[in-house]
Motif scaffolding. Structure first.
Motif, mmCIF file in Angstrom:
data_model
loop_
_atom_site.group_PDB
_atom_site.id
_atom_site.type_symbol
_atom_site.label_atom_id
_atom_site.label_comp_id
_atom_site.label_asym_id
_atom_site.label_seq_id
_atom_site.Cartn_x
_atom_site.Cartn_y
_atom_site.Cartn_z
ATOM 1 N N LYS A 1 6.531 2.951 -14.077
ATOM 2 C CA LYS A 1 7.280 2.247 -13.038
ATOM 3 C C LYS A 1 6.764 2.647 -11.663
ATOM 4 O O LYS A 1 6.670 3.828 -11.324
ATOM 5 N N GLN A 2 6.436 1.628 -10.853
ATOM 6 C CA GLN A 2 5.976 1.818 -9.482
ATOM 7 C C GLN A 2 6.907 1.050 -8.559
ATOM 8 O O GLN A 2 7.369 -0.026 -8.904
ATOM 9 N N GLU A 3 7.158 1.605 -7.381
ATOM 10 C CA GLU A 3 8.042 0.907 -6.449
ATOM 11 C C GLU A 3 7.638 1.162 -4.997
ATOM 12 O O GLU A 3 6.956 2.140 -4.674
ATOM 13 N N LEU A 4 8.109 0.236 -4.148
ATOM 14 C CA LEU A 4 7.931 0.390 -2.713
ATOM 15 C C LEU A 4 8.790 1.547 -2.212
ATOM 16 O O LEU A 4 9.841 1.855 -2.776
ATOM 17 N N THR A 5 8.350 2.162 -1.129
ATOM 18 C CA THR A 5 9.055 3.325 -0.593
ATOM 19 C C THR A 5 9.365 3.154 0.894
ATOM 20 O O THR A 5 10.520 3.134 1.291
ATOM 21 N N VAL A 6 8.338 3.027 1.711
ATOM 22 C CA VAL A 6 8.496 2.870 3.156
ATOM 23 C C VAL A 6 7.516 1.805 3.638
ATOM 24 O O VAL A 6 6.543 1.487 2.961
ATOM 25 N N HIS A 7 7.768 1.254 4.818
ATOM 26 C CA HIS A 7 6.797 0.347 5.413
ATOM 27 C C HIS A 7 7.267 -0.063 6.806
ATOM 28 O O HIS A 7 8.378 0.288 7.236
ATOM 29 N N ARG A 8 6.443 -0.789 7.499
ATOM 30 C CA ARG A 8 6.797 -1.369 8.785
ATOM 31 C C ARG A 8 7.305 -2.783 8.559
ATOM 32 O O ARG A 8 6.650 -3.571 7.871
ATOM 33 N N GLU A 9 8.477 -3.109 9.097
ATOM 34 C CA GLU A 9 8.997 -4.471 8.971
ATOM 35 C C GLU A 9 8.169 -5.374 9.883
ATOM 36 O O GLU A 9 8.054 -5.136 11.079
ATOM 37 N N SER A 10 7.572 -6.399 9.305
ATOM 38 C CA SER A 10 6.526 -7.138 9.998
ATOM 39 C C SER A 10 7.023 -7.997 11.156
ATOM 40 O O SER A 10 6.259 -8.301 12.071
ATOM 41 N N ASP B 1 0.820 -1.210 0.000
ATOM 42 C CA ASP B 1 0.000 0.000 0.000
ATOM 43 C C ASP B 1 0.856 1.263 0.000
ATOM 44 O O ASP B 1 0.353 2.365 -0.240
ATOM 45 N N TRP B 2 2.164 1.117 0.275
ATOM 46 C CA TRP B 2 3.079 2.259 0.318
ATOM 47 C C TRP B 2 3.845 2.417 -0.984
ATOM 48 O O TRP B 2 4.883 3.067 -1.039
ATOM 49 N N THR B 3 3.314 1.847 -2.059
ATOM 50 C CA THR B 3 3.919 1.989 -3.376
ATOM 51 C C THR B 3 3.639 3.384 -3.940
ATOM 52 O O THR B 3 2.641 4.015 -3.595
ATOM 53 N N ALA B 4 4.512 3.865 -4.799
ATOM 54 C CA ALA B 4 4.287 5.130 -5.495
ATOM 55 C C ALA B 4 4.965 5.069 -6.862
ATOM 56 O O ALA B 4 5.835 4.229 -7.108
ATOM 57 N N TRP B 5 4.557 5.972 -7.762
ATOM 58 C CA TRP B 5 5.115 6.034 -9.114
ATOM 59 C C TRP B 5 6.516 6.642 -9.044
ATOM 60 O O TRP B 5 6.691 7.793 -8.628
ATOM 61 N N THR B 6 7.513 5.881 -9.446
ATOM 62 C CA THR B 6 8.910 6.271 -9.274
ATOM 63 C C THR B 6 9.224 7.627 -9.884
ATOM 64 O O THR B 6 9.914 8.455 -9.276
ATOM 65 N N ARG B 7 8.725 7.884 -11.072
ATOM 66 C CA ARG B 7 9.111 9.109 -11.779
ATOM 67 C C ARG B 7 8.471 10.365 -11.200
ATOM 68 O O ARG B 7 8.849 11.470 -11.582
ATOM 69 N N THR B 8 7.531 10.207 -10.281
ATOM 70 C CA THR B 8 6.903 11.384 -9.666
ATOM 71 C C THR B 8 7.278 11.547 -8.197
ATOM 72 O O THR B 8 6.742 12.431 -7.528
ATOM 73 N N TRP B 9 8.195 10.716 -7.690
ATOM 74 C CA TRP B 9 8.652 10.890 -6.313
ATOM 75 C C TRP B 9 9.183 12.303 -6.115
ATOM 76 O O TRP B 9 9.954 12.812 -6.928
ATOM 77 N N ASP B 10 8.790 12.938 -5.013
ATOM 78 C CA ASP B 10 9.402 14.220 -4.656
ATOM 79 C C ASP B 10 10.363 14.010 -3.480
ATOM 80 O O ASP B 10 11.570 14.086 -3.620
ATOM 81 N N PHE B 11 9.820 13.699 -2.306
ATOM 82 C CA PHE B 11 10.639 13.261 -1.179
ATOM 83 C C PHE B 11 9.802 12.266 -0.393
ATOM 84 O O PHE B 11 8.582 12.361 -0.339
ATOM 85 N N TYR B 12 10.447 11.275 0.186
ATOM 86 C CA TYR B 12 9.706 10.301 0.975
ATOM 87 C C TYR B 12 10.585 9.791 2.097
ATOM 88 O O TYR B 12 11.811 9.861 2.039
#
Length: 562
Positions: A220-229, A184-195
């Motif tokens: 292109k979509q990629e993971l950015t942040v998350h909680r390590e389970s 659910d924390w995926t975002a479009w790589t080419r539009t990343w600003d800061f994360y």
């Protein structure tokens, strides 16, 4: 300057708060053969053979019991092991430190007054791979929240995982039927600003103004942040070469290929401050401080124009500069450097700061004024010389087919936008809301009446009228935003089979929270016109065997006379 002598006496320089006494400005100090301390008077970190821990900032350790910083490829299967550290540049303004492994060199560029560091990686021995990343795993209480350009909220608490049922890779179902998943924390790589991850008094951010070293195109979509389970670590990912939501991504990298530089930035958790820093970094790219002749061998701009063969400008087209004479899709490219933009209303496009080289130029419909265009443009052997100014690569004509259209359902944009739920926030199992049986009537129904994806056993059909029957060949174009194997459909026209949706290479989009796209596919099916009936006709997509959450994301369905 290679640091080789163990300096055990440095231990007495480390105060309990983590500051380094008696050191002014950026520094690197070796503790033993496989441990170093480096940083500046604002922060410092202890690097061991694999993991960097003890991140001291604002008089506390931001890693705590978490794993810390590391570099790996092909998931966690291959972590880098650093064999040495060296100072590769010591200027009046910064210190450039390189940690070396068999695969290559990870650089940290440290300024005296910067909370954080610029980072870049130089390849020397990476194998053929799909996934390559750097990341931080940080203290879970200090960093309870995550922020991307599309999502900003609390990360799930570790306690939520133990109270839920694991149903697939990094995905859990809560007792109330809702889901927890890192996707659910995926975002479009080419539009990343800061994360990054942040809390009330600390923030760790990635700011990457240059994106030409990432693999893939606008989709292109990629993971950015998350909680390590398993541990609760707050995870901040930098997927330099990622494979999520893709059917194929395996690339060979040349010796010396550079990823970066990007900025890893620390602050007090202020998003406003991180955004201000983002603006500063974006305006400064390509970085003048980076002492690398190849990196600055660029054209300031590469400009051109595209018109369609019917005379229209390619208004709003997605335009891509990538591999010359490609043998893979634009999304799957990753061995070189890649540039993305969109044409304006007149079909004029411009790429900024393009590395000198020979490229293939591609364009495809991004919807809007050219949403009816199902073909694409490819121009090979585009030469980009080094230039301080702009390079004009000319006007290009995009050839269309001359078919006569019966109907089109959905804009041709390689995404499910316009359909029900298409482009909704990333979320697991959204396809469950799509009805198993669905009817769309051309001329009466709205695009939003068609659901963004199909997975369950049942039939999605399109009803349309034909004025007269012809022996002419018909062509059905099915454009899929994504396809996750495990569900098949038979395509019929008035009960006669004309094709099927099956046996395509699988991407992970539909079962990993994507709602707009994964790996785009274009399928064409030709059949005899005598299958039509004068008057009402039915084109049906019938699923008879399915796997939960597997199936396809729609883009566009077009029926034409050849």
């Amino acid at each position: 300057m290679k640091l080789q002598s163990p300096l055990s006496s440095v231990l007495c320089l480390l105060a309990s708060a983590g500051s380094v006494l008696g050191v002014s400005g950026p520094f690197l100090t070796q503790l033993n053969e496989s441990a170093w301390v480096f940083g500046n008077e604002i922060w410092n970190v202890t690097q061991y053979q694999t993991f960097a821990t003890k991140l001291w900032y604002d008089e506390r350790d931001l890693v705590g019991d978490a794993v810390g910083h590391y570099v790996s490829y092909n998931g966690a299967a291959s972590n880098f092991n650093w064999t040495s550290a060296s100072v590769t540049a010591n200027t009046s303004t910064y210190l450039d430190i390189a940690f070396s492994a068999i695969e290559g060199d990870m650089h940290w560029v440290i300024y005296p007054d910067l909370a954080g560091a610029y980072q870049y990686f130089v390849n020397h021995g990476l194998p053929v791979l799909g996934e390559f990343r750097t990341l931080w795993r940080l203290d879970n209480t200090t960093f309870p929240k995550g922020r991307t350009n599309v999502k900003d909220e609390e990360l799930p608490a570790l306690s939520e995982y133990s109270a839920a049922t694991k149903i697939q890779d990094e995905t859990w179902e809560r007792a109330d039927g809702t889901f927890i998943t890192k996707y659910d924390w995926t975002a479009w790589t080419r539009t990343w600003d800061f994360y990054g991850v942040y809390g009330e008094d600390a923030g760790s951010w990635y700011i990457n103004p240059g994106k030409d070293y990432y693999n893939g195109n606008q989709l292109k979509q990629e993971l950015t942040v998350h909680r390590e389970s398993s541990t609760g670590d707050a995870v901040q990912l930098n997927m330099l070469h990622g494979t999520h939501f893709m059917a194929s991504s395996s690339d060979v990298f040349s010796d010396g290929k550079i990823w970066g530089p990007w900025l890893w930035y620390l602050n007090n958790g202020s998003k406003a401050d991180a955004e201000a820093r983002k603006t500063e970094e974006f305006s400064s790219w390509p970085y003048a401080w980076f002492d690398n002749a190849w990196y600055h061998n660029r054209a300031a701009a590469v400009k051109g124009s595209i018109s369609l063969s019917d005379g229209r400008p390619a208004s709003g087209a997605a335009v891509f500069l990538g591999d010359n004479n490609p043998n893979k899709t634009a999304l799957d490219m990753g061995g070189g450097y890649y540039y993305t933009t969109y044409a304006d209303a007149d079909g004029i496009f411009s790429f900024e700061h393009v590395l000198a080289g020979t490229y293939g130029l591609q364009a495809w419909s991004n919807g809007s004024a050219i949403a009816d265009v199902s073909t694409s443009l490819l121009v090979n052997n585009v030469q980009v010389p080094s230039s301080n100014g702009s390079v004009d690569i000319g006007a290009h004509v995009w050839r269309l087919n001359d078919r006569r259209r019966l109907f089109q359902l959905g804009d041709f944009d390689r995404k499910a936008l316009g359909f029900k739920y298409g482009g909704a926030p990333y979320q697991h199992a959204l396809v469950d809301r799509c009805p198993a049986n669905l009817t769309y009537t051309v001329g009466k129904s709205n695009t939003s009446d068609w659901c963004f994806a199909q997975s369950a056993n049942g039939t999605a059909q399109i009803l349309f009228d034909v004025d007269a029957v012809s022996n002419q060949t018909a062509v059905l174009t099915v454009s899929l935003g994504g396809f996750s194997a495990g569900t098949n459909a038979e395509i019929t026209l008035n009960g006669a089979k004309v094709g099927n949706l099956s046996s395509l290479a699988s991407d992970q989009s539909l079962y990993r929270s994507a709602t707009a796209a994964g790996e785009w596919r274009l399928l064409e099916f030709s059949f005899a016109g005598n299958l039509f009936r004068k008057g009402s006709n039915s084109l049906a997509f019938t699923v008879k065997n399915s796997t939960k959450w597997r199936g396809w994301i729609w883009d566009s369905i077009i029926l034409e006379w050849a």
